[in-house]
Design a protein around this motif. Sequence first.
Motif, PDB file in Angstrom:
ATOM      1  N   CYS A 147     -93.665   8.470  28.233  1.00 28.94           N
ATOM      2  CA  CYS A 147     -94.483   8.303  27.029  1.00 28.94           C
ATOM      3  C   CYS A 147     -94.336   6.935  26.382  1.00 28.94           C
ATOM      4  O   CYS A 147     -95.246   6.459  25.701  1.00 28.94           O
ATOM      5  CB  CYS A 147     -94.134   9.391  26.016  1.00 28.94           C
ATOM      6  N   LEU A 148     -93.211   6.274  26.567  1.00 31.05           N
ATOM      7  CA  LEU A 148     -92.978   4.984  25.926  1.00 31.05           C
ATOM      8  C   LEU A 148     -93.178   3.843  26.917  1.00 31.05           C
ATOM      9  O   LEU A 148     -92.834   3.964  28.093  1.00 31.05           O
ATOM     10  CB  LEU A 148     -91.548   4.917  25.365  1.00 31.05           C
ATOM     11  N   LYS A 149     -93.723   2.761  26.415  1.00 31.60           N
ATOM     12  CA  LYS A 149     -93.874   1.568  27.239  1.00 31.60           C
ATOM     13  C   LYS A 149     -92.603   0.733  27.151  1.00 31.60           C
ATOM     14  O   LYS A 149     -92.098   0.480  26.060  1.00 31.60           O
ATOM     15  CB  LYS A 149     -95.066   0.736  26.759  1.00 31.60           C
ATOM     16  N   GLU A 150     -92.114   0.316  28.307  1.00 32.98           N
ATOM     17  CA  GLU A 150     -90.939  -0.543  28.300  1.00 32.98           C
ATOM     18  C   GLU A 150     -91.299  -1.912  27.737  1.00 32.98           C
ATOM     19  O   GLU A 150     -92.415  -2.405  27.902  1.00 32.98           O
ATOM     20  CB  GLU A 150     -90.375  -0.694  29.715  1.00 32.98           C
ATOM     21  N   ASP A 151     -90.332  -2.526  27.051  1.00 28.38           N
ATOM     22  CA  ASP A 151     -90.549  -3.870  26.520  1.00 28.38           C
ATOM     23  C   ASP A 151     -90.786  -4.840  27.672  1.00 28.38           C
ATOM     24  O   ASP A 151     -90.138  -4.738  28.723  1.00 28.38           O
ATOM     25  CB  ASP A 151     -89.326  -4.331  25.723  1.00 28.38           C
ATOM     26  N   PRO A 152     -91.709  -5.782  27.507  1.00 30.21           N
ATOM     27  CA  PRO A 152     -91.924  -6.774  28.570  1.00 30.21           C
ATOM     28  C   PRO A 152     -90.689  -7.638  28.743  1.00 30.21           C
ATOM     29  O   PRO A 152     -89.948  -7.878  27.783  1.00 30.21           O
ATOM     30  CB  PRO A 152     -93.116  -7.592  28.054  1.00 30.21           C
ATOM     31  N   PRO A 153     -90.444  -8.117  29.951  1.00 27.89           N
ATOM     32  CA  PRO A 153     -89.268  -8.971  30.167  1.00 27.89           C
ATOM     33  C   PRO A 153     -89.401 -10.278  29.413  1.00 27.89           C
ATOM     34  O   PRO A 153     -90.509 -10.776  29.181  1.00 27.89           O
ATOM     35  CB  PRO A 153     -89.268  -9.195  31.683  1.00 27.89           C
ATOM     36  N   LEU A 154     -88.268 -10.815  29.001  1.00 29.70           N
ATOM     37  CA  LEU A 154     -88.276 -12.093  28.302  1.00 29.70           C
ATOM     38  C   LEU A 154     -88.705 -13.202  29.248  1.00 29.70           C
ATOM     39  O   LEU A 154     -88.330 -13.217  30.420  1.00 29.70           O
ATOM     40  CB  LEU A 154     -86.877 -12.407  27.752  1.00 29.70           C
ATOM     41  N   LEU A 155     -89.514 -14.126  28.735  1.00 31.34           N
ATOM     42  CA  LEU A 155     -89.948 -15.259  29.547  1.00 31.34           C
ATOM     43  C   LEU A 155     -88.791 -16.223  29.735  1.00 31.34           C
ATOM     44  O   LEU A 155     -88.067 -16.538  28.793  1.00 31.34           O
ATOM     45  CB  LEU A 155     -91.107 -15.982  28.860  1.00 31.34           C
ATOM     46  N   THR A 156     -88.612 -16.682  30.952  1.00 29.74           N
ATOM     47  CA  THR A 156     -87.564 -17.662  31.236  1.00 29.74           C
ATOM     48  C   THR A 156     -88.207 -18.973  31.629  1.00 29.74           C
ATOM     49  O   THR A 156     -89.179 -19.007  32.386  1.00 29.74           O
ATOM     50  CB  THR A 156     -86.655 -17.176  32.381  1.00 29.74           C
ATOM     51  N   VAL A 157     -87.701 -20.052  31.106  1.00 26.98           N
ATOM     52  CA  VAL A 157     -88.228 -21.383  31.401  1.00 26.98           C
ATOM     53  C   VAL A 157     -87.360 -22.017  32.472  1.00 26.98           C
ATOM     54  O   VAL A 157     -86.144 -22.150  32.279  1.00 26.98           O
ATOM     55  CB  VAL A 157     -88.225 -22.265  30.134  1.00 26.98           C
ATOM     56  N   PRO A 158     -87.937 -22.397  33.629  1.00 25.18           N
ATOM     57  CA  PRO A 158     -87.116 -22.995  34.684  1.00 25.18           C
ATOM     58  C   PRO A 158     -86.524 -24.318  34.239  1.00 25.18           C
ATOM     59  O   PRO A 158     -87.138 -25.073  33.490  1.00 25.18           O
ATOM     60  CB  PRO A 158     -88.114 -23.181  35.840  1.00 25.18           C
ATOM     61  N   ALA A 159     -85.319 -24.582  34.696  1.00 19.57           N
ATOM     62  CA  ALA A 159     -84.642 -25.822  34.327  1.00 19.57           C
ATOM     63  C   ALA A 159     -85.309 -27.010  35.008  1.00 19.57           C
ATOM     64  O   ALA A 159     -85.783 -26.923  36.142  1.00 19.57           O
ATOM     65  CB  ALA A 159     -83.168 -25.745  34.734  1.00 19.57           C
ATOM     66  N   LEU A 160     -85.372 -28.146  34.303  1.00 16.05           N
ATOM     67  CA  LEU A 160     -85.938 -29.358  34.871  1.00 16.05           C
ATOM     68  C   LEU A 160     -84.940 -29.995  35.835  1.00 16.05           C
ATOM     69  O   LEU A 160     -83.724 -29.922  35.636  1.00 16.05           O
ATOM     70  CB  LEU A 160     -86.256 -30.358  33.755  1.00 16.05           C
ATOM     71  N   SER A 161     -85.490 -30.629  36.865  1.00 21.90           N
ATOM     72  CA  SER A 161     -84.631 -31.422  37.732  1.00 21.90           C
ATOM     73  C   SER A 161     -84.231 -32.694  36.999  1.00 21.90           C
ATOM     74  O   SER A 161     -84.779 -33.029  35.947  1.00 21.90           O
ATOM     75  CB  SER A 161     -85.369 -31.776  39.025  1.00 21.90           C
ATOM     76  N   LEU A 162     -83.282 -33.438  37.567  1.00 21.91           N
ATOM     77  CA  LEU A 162     -82.814 -34.657  36.924  1.00 21.91           C
ATOM     78  C   LEU A 162     -83.939 -35.669  36.773  1.00 21.91           C
ATOM     79  O   LEU A 162     -84.112 -36.288  35.727  1.00 21.91           O
ATOM     80  CB  LEU A 162     -81.659 -35.252  37.735  1.00 21.91           C
ATOM     81  N   ASN A 163     -84.763 -35.837  37.834  1.00 20.89           N
ATOM     82  CA  ASN A 163     -85.873 -36.793  37.772  1.00 20.89           C
ATOM     83  C   ASN A 163     -86.905 -36.377  36.736  1.00 20.89           C
ATOM     84  O   ASN A 163     -87.440 -37.195  35.988  1.00 20.89           O
ATOM     85  CB  ASN A 163     -86.537 -36.926  39.146  1.00 20.89           C
ATOM     86  N   GLU A 164     -87.197 -35.055  36.689  1.00 23.04           N
ATOM     87  CA  GLU A 164     -88.171 -34.559  35.713  1.00 23.04           C
ATOM     88  C   GLU A 164     -87.669 -34.759  34.294  1.00 23.04           C
ATOM     89  O   GLU A 164     -88.424 -35.104  33.386  1.00 23.04           O
ATOM     90  CB  GLU A 164     -88.459 -33.078  35.969  1.00 23.04           C
ATOM     91  N   ALA A 165     -86.371 -34.540  34.100  1.00 24.23           N
ATOM     92  CA  ALA A 165     -85.806 -34.706  32.765  1.00 24.23           C
ATOM     93  C   ALA A 165     -85.878 -36.157  32.316  1.00 24.23           C
ATOM     94  O   ALA A 165     -86.209 -36.459  31.171  1.00 24.23           O
ATOM     95  CB  ALA A 165     -84.352 -34.225  32.752  1.00 24.23           C
ATOM     96  N   GLU A 166     -85.562 -37.096  33.244  1.00 23.62           N
ATOM     97  CA  GLU A 166     -85.625 -38.510  32.890  1.00 23.62           C
ATOM     98  C   GLU A 166     -87.049 -38.934  32.562  1.00 23.62           C
ATOM     99  O   GLU A 166     -87.299 -39.673  31.611  1.00 23.62           O
ATOM    100  CB  GLU A 166     -85.067 -39.350  34.042  1.00 23.62           C
TER     101      GLU A 166
END
Length: 466
Positions: A147-166
């Motif tokens: 009868c109850l809807k489960e809460d949607p999973p929390l969104l996770t943000v993928p970590a940036l690579s070193l080059n992407e971060a720079e």
Amino acid sequence: MNALEKAQLIKELQQLTRQLEYKALPLYEIARSKKRIRDIFDLCDEPIFRAQILAFKARTQPELVAYQFSENTAYHLSFRGYFIESQVLEKALYAYPDSGWALLHRPEHGWQLWLIPAPHSPALHSPWAELQQCYIWLLQQQQQSACLKEDPPLLTVPALSLNEAESSLKVEEKSKYHRGQPRAIIQVPESSHPNEPATQVKTLLEDLNPHPETETISHQEPGLAMELIQFPAEIQIGSMIAQVRSLGLEEANIQRLCALELAPDDGHPAYLDIALYYAAEDNWQARQVFVAEQLNLQGQFVKYLMLLGVPSQLQAHYCIQHWLAQHQRQAAAIKSLAWSALATSFLQVELFSKAYLQQAETVWTSPDYYPFIFSHLIQKQKFILFKEAAADFSTPILLLQEHQKIRVIHGEARISLAEDELAYPHLLLQRDKQLNWQNIHNIILSMPQPIQVMDLYREIQAQMIE
């Protein structure tokens, strides 16, 4: 923390819990036991002790435990709240079109979990039990009917690579000087010379904004935009009509807060401020009422604040904190109770105070809290004369109730600080076979003077227990 220390703390928690279950325990001992329990919670490693201390927290902070418990389930978004009245709980459940669940708590019974298995269907509820057993019952119902809807999973943000971060940092460094540059609002006066060239205006705009092509417009985040609240002119509270006064607040978490004032013909009670967290769905009666004892900055009682319509304890905290700051006041305590307990009594000071003292559940108190009693309810002349220690506005008065009269045992010094006070912090004893004026007089004679109120209170309690 080693195993022996943990075992000792658990044993102490069990002893404190048994003390709290003792109905005749004096208010001072109740406050001290609850404070010690909170201190033990602070010492505990929460993940290790969670299973052991849940029952203890449920005794001292049941509403907080209910909401924390719901957050750790897979159905938090379907949770409709914590209640102490079944009728109020049912109204809250039926107010939502989808299936949902809620918790009913009564200290003498424990917990019940209520569930609407399908829209517009009758509510089901578990037997009285501890929270864990109630949740097992919910899972069984969920397995049968989903009868109850489960809460949607929390969104996770993928970590940036070193080059992407720079690269991201370089873009940020380059663009930060062009972000949020204020625009000038130009009001061009009507020219009295129709043939005047327009190039002067163009030059002025270019001087104010020399690089329009590099300017980036900063949009306000939607979540931070000020919500336009349409407050009604009046609202019905019980059998009365109250005028709604907007407070003109801009902060997102308190924009809906407004003040309520009864019509002059009805007479607004001098001991009570009324505030409402307004919502257009008009179901504030189904929500808990939060009542705060307001003190001035010296510590004298001013009046109660009755806050209606808040959806959660956290929201109540924001609203009360703002109200106190605006009025330059402080809170002695905050308690909550159902609107049904106040609907017919909030205009009568004795009934309102009785409901607050006897039916409300404590949300928060100041460290050395004593409940306040209205001055007109007591006979201020001291019955037994003796020398009292010096007092300040935080000092409680010690009272004895016999039949319909409430007399002062200790409090002459406290009352003399300001004779026009509306209420005093107090400790109340009941006269019975073990406690009468002769016993109290003998105890006073055995004590060195001047006498501190708490010393006298403890000595009387000790004599009663013997």
